[in-house]
Design a protein around this motif. Sequence first.
Motif, PDB file in Angstrom:
ATOM      1  N   ARG A  24       0.834  -1.213   0.000  1.00 29.66           N
ATOM      2  CA  ARG A  24       0.000   0.000   0.000  1.00 29.66           C
ATOM      3  C   ARG A  24       0.866   1.260   0.000  1.00 29.66           C
ATOM      4  NH1 ARG A  24      -4.824  -0.638   4.353  1.00 29.66           N
ATOM      5  NH2 ARG A  24      -5.798   0.987   3.077  1.00 29.66           N
ATOM      6  N   THR A  25       1.950   1.223   0.773  1.00 31.12           N
ATOM      7  CA  THR A  25       2.850   2.382   0.838  1.00 31.12           C
ATOM      8  C   THR A  25       3.495   2.641  -0.521  1.00 31.12           C
ATOM      9  OG1 THR A  25       3.318   1.946   3.163  1.00 31.12           O
ATOM     10  CG2 THR A  25       4.900   3.311   1.993  1.00 31.12           C
ATOM     11  N   GLU A  26       3.971   1.558  -1.160  1.00 31.68           N
ATOM     12  CA  GLU A  26       4.629   1.717  -2.463  1.00 31.68           C
ATOM     13  C   GLU A  26       3.620   2.136  -3.544  1.00 31.68           C
ATOM     14  OE1 GLU A  26       7.486  -1.202  -3.655  1.00 31.68           O
ATOM     15  OE2 GLU A  26       8.296  -1.447  -1.633  1.00 31.68           O
ATOM     16  N   LEU A  27       2.388   1.611  -3.450  1.00 32.16           N
ATOM     17  CA  LEU A  27       1.350   2.010  -4.411  1.00 32.16           C
ATOM     18  C   LEU A  27       0.985   3.488  -4.244  1.00 32.16           C
ATOM     19  CD1 LEU A  27      -1.309  -0.855  -4.736  1.00 32.16           C
ATOM     20  CD2 LEU A  27      -0.204   0.391  -6.618  1.00 32.16           C
ATOM     21  N   ALA A  28       0.909   3.931  -2.985  1.00 34.23           N
ATOM     22  CA  ALA A  28       0.550   5.332  -2.719  1.00 34.23           C
ATOM     23  C   ALA A  28       1.594   6.284  -3.302  1.00 34.23           C
ATOM     24  CB  ALA A  28       0.410   5.558  -1.214  1.00 34.23           C
ATOM     25  N   LEU A  30       3.524   5.504  -5.919  1.00 33.69           N
ATOM     26  CA  LEU A  30       3.483   5.350  -7.378  1.00 33.69           C
ATOM     27  C   LEU A  30       2.255   6.026  -7.979  1.00 33.69           C
ATOM     28  CD1 LEU A  30       4.729   3.762  -9.907  1.00 33.69           C
ATOM     29  CD2 LEU A  30       2.994   2.026  -9.392  1.00 33.69           C
ATOM     30  N   ALA A  31       1.098   5.832  -7.330  1.00 35.74           N
ATOM     31  CA  ALA A  31      -0.171   6.346  -7.864  1.00 35.74           C
ATOM     32  C   ALA A  31      -0.969   6.973  -6.724  1.00 35.74           C
ATOM     33  CB  ALA A  31      -0.962   5.210  -8.511  1.00 35.74           C
ATOM     34  N   PRO A  32      -0.654   8.233  -6.366  1.00 35.91           N
ATOM     35  CA  PRO A  32      -1.261   8.869  -5.190  1.00 35.91           C
ATOM     36  C   PRO A  32      -2.789   8.944  -5.251  1.00 35.91           C
ATOM     37  CG  PRO A  32       0.587  10.182  -6.026  1.00 35.91           C
ATOM     38  CD  PRO A  32       0.332   9.113  -7.034  1.00 35.91           C
TER      39      PRO A  32
END
Length: 310
Positions: A24-28, A30-32
């Motif tokens: 979730r942290t890495e996705l946030a 990458l794609a806020p």
Amino acid sequence: MAVELIRIVSRSSPMALAQVERVRTELAALAPGVRTEVVPVTTSGDRWMGDLGKLGGKGAFTKEVDAALLAGKADLAVHCMKDVPADRPLPAGTVFAAYLRRDDIRDALVDPAGRTLGELPPGTRIGTSSVRRIAQLAATRPELACVPMRGNANRRLEKLAAGEADALLLAVSGLHRVGEQARISQVFGVDEMCPPIGAGVLGLQCREDDTEVIDLVSGLSDPGTFREMEAERMFLHVLQGHCNSPIAGYAKAERDGRLSLWGRVFSPDGKQVLDAHEWAGPLDPATLGTSVAVALLRQGARELIDSIPH
């Protein structure tokens, strides 16, 4: 239409949920603009504390997660790659879209008295149910006693505190994920305790027709880790190991593009060790995985694996 929400299915253990938080942290980052929510499931592997072989092996940890993904209840599954069987194909209709940058692949000793493996007296009870660890311990310290111990890292630490074992063998990365790295009394080099296939890697699985989610999460994939996983999973696939097979190994992608793979197969008592190590050029990790597996098959790996009950 752009992706607005990604539902992430995961096992409900503290370890699995810690892994999801990393995603979730890495996705946030990458794609806020994309929201995420967690769909927790309890797998048959989590509920069952006996011999995994009786449940059908490692797939016991992934079956319910796969089902939620295929039924459309979730868009993304987070898997610890060491728990994903490679002796059979992924469930039809699913694909690994990304492998996150690899964590530490090494094993650790947790001894409340802070001793190293060499300092443990004969008869010390080591908590582990891993046939890979048991075989390697038997090869180096046969006078220690292995006691079966399953469950996530937190649960095993509780069992240690309750006196069910004197020490534990656990993955370094797992202890870090649950914030218990201070408990480590010794970290083993990969030459001392060869890791499991897929060690320290989180894989992101999607439905193969969900191209929008695949395109988005593939941006999280680490190229070196992706190549390592392709080599390791093909290695395991060719060997057709089962959950009672003491198989170990790891691939390593170098910065200059070279890739190597070390593979080992043990007899359960640790008395027989088959070993192969090869380098590949920058192309085709799957061929490297096949080649190392074939080298072990030439040494008698098939007979050794098939002789172990499962």
